[in-house]
Design a protein around this motif. Sequence first.
Motif, PDB file in Angstrom:
ATOM      1  N   SER A 146       1.765   0.823 -10.970  1.00 37.75           N
ATOM      2  CA  SER A 146       0.836  -0.290 -10.827  1.00 37.75           C
ATOM      3  C   SER A 146       0.128  -0.607 -12.139  1.00 37.75           C
ATOM      4  O   SER A 146      -0.272   0.304 -12.872  1.00 37.75           O
ATOM      5  CB  SER A 146      -0.220   0.035  -9.764  1.00 37.75           C
ATOM      6  OG  SER A 146      -1.230  -0.961  -9.747  1.00 37.75           O
TER       7      SER A 146
ATOM      8  N   GLU B  81      -2.855  -2.577  -7.061  1.00 38.47           N
ATOM      9  CA  GLU B  81      -1.901  -3.668  -6.877  1.00 38.47           C
ATOM     10  C   GLU B  81      -0.483  -3.101  -6.804  1.00 38.47           C
ATOM     11  O   GLU B  81      -0.005  -2.442  -7.724  1.00 38.47           O
ATOM     12  CB  GLU B  81      -2.006  -4.649  -8.045  1.00 38.47           C
ATOM     13  CG  GLU B  81      -1.039  -5.819  -7.974  1.00 38.47           C
ATOM     14  CD  GLU B  81      -1.120  -6.703  -9.199  1.00 38.47           C
ATOM     15  OE1 GLU B  81      -0.132  -7.436  -9.448  1.00 38.47           O
ATOM     16  OE2 GLU B  81      -2.145  -6.666  -9.897  1.00 38.47           O
ATOM     17  N   THR B  82       0.198  -3.335  -5.694  1.00 36.76           N
ATOM     18  CA  THR B  82       1.566  -2.856  -5.510  1.00 36.76           C
ATOM     19  C   THR B  82       2.207  -3.600  -4.357  1.00 36.76           C
ATOM     20  O   THR B  82       1.518  -4.053  -3.436  1.00 36.76           O
ATOM     21  CB  THR B  82       1.603  -1.337  -5.231  1.00 36.76           C
ATOM     22  OG1 THR B  82       2.956  -0.917  -5.092  1.00 36.76           O
ATOM     23  CG2 THR B  82       0.830  -0.980  -3.971  1.00 36.76           C
ATOM     24  N   GLU B  83       3.524  -3.718  -4.397  1.00 35.37           N
ATOM     25  CA  GLU B  83       4.276  -4.293  -3.288  1.00 35.37           C
ATOM     26  C   GLU B  83       4.920  -3.207  -2.442  1.00 35.37           C
ATOM     27  O   GLU B  83       5.632  -3.504  -1.479  1.00 35.37           O
ATOM     28  CB  GLU B  83       5.347  -5.253  -3.827  1.00 35.37           C
ATOM     29  CG  GLU B  83       4.762  -6.479  -4.539  1.00 35.37           C
ATOM     30  CD  GLU B  83       5.828  -7.430  -5.022  1.00 35.37           C
ATOM     31  OE1 GLU B  83       7.033  -7.123  -4.816  1.00 35.37           O
ATOM     32  OE2 GLU B  83       5.476  -8.486  -5.590  1.00 35.37           O
TER      33      GLU B  83
ATOM     34  N   ASP C 284      -2.778  -1.441 -12.420  1.00 35.61           N
ATOM     35  CA  ASP C 284      -4.173  -1.027 -12.309  1.00 35.61           C
ATOM     36  C   ASP C 284      -4.427   0.339 -12.948  1.00 35.61           C
ATOM     37  O   ASP C 284      -5.547   0.619 -13.382  1.00 35.61           O
ATOM     38  CB  ASP C 284      -4.600  -0.990 -10.839  1.00 35.61           C
ATOM     39  CG  ASP C 284      -4.674  -2.380 -10.228  1.00 35.61           C
ATOM     40  OD1 ASP C 284      -4.948  -3.342 -10.972  1.00 35.61           O
ATOM     41  OD2 ASP C 284      -4.431  -2.510  -9.018  1.00 35.61           O
TER      42      ASP C 284
END
Length: 275
Positions: free
Chosen positions: A22, A197-199, A24
């Motif tokens: 990420s 933040e990640t998918e 972040d």
Amino acid sequence: MDDYRVVNQANWDERVAAHAASPDYKLAEYERDPRYIGDVVRFDLPRLGDLAGLRGVHLQCHIGTDTISLARLGARMSGLDFSGPAIAQAQSFADRLGHEIDFHQADVYDAADVLGDAAYDLVFTGIGALGWLPSIDRWADVVVRLLKPGGRLFLREGHPMLWALEGSEHEGLITVDYPYFETEAPMVFDEGGTYVETEAEFSHNVTHEWNHGLGEILTALLTRGMTVTAFEEHDSAPWNALPGHMTRDQAGEWRLTTNPERLPCTYTLQATKTA
């Protein structure tokens, strides 16, 4: 009670790869700039003082970015976390960057047995660590055992008042939904996703967590012979703790959008072990 470790470790193990990837966690910044210091440690630079030559340990270090930041400030660091994948990631990354940091997989309550009594000048604990522990007294026992006489605890944590709150869908309304004080039974959550933040999607989403009041934390240290040398409450946190109610500043800290002086979001506590 030991079941909480199994449940929480599964949650953290599964998120290591997503956290490392990420933006972040800013691993690319650490690689690009050998002087880069992470946001959490940078916030407390005026309070940390000169760390050159100090033997330090970062408890519950996760993937080790704050541990690396402290090493870049001159401390000879160790890191400890209960997640095997996190420790593997932390050690690999530190080695790649050329830092001589030793990382250890162990539960924080076993830290002194693994690392040794009176071995450290500095014990560091960062944001979001204490809430995974059922007993603040047992944690304080570990801190005291790890520190050399005259050694220092440095703790920056989410404020227990913030941990007790829940943001409401109603504009401006925040409610007190969770315990402020330590409870015997954990708060049990079943939530997907993570705080960066990640998918990525996850399957281990249950966690067991506890809050610890400021009085409980301070008393745990004081009754074990620690001397509190500094304590500050801050109106900001390094993450969006109450979505819809907070605004981010240029330094990456989040605080209440309206009248931020209403809420302590984090605190920095320092204490020394009696020589």
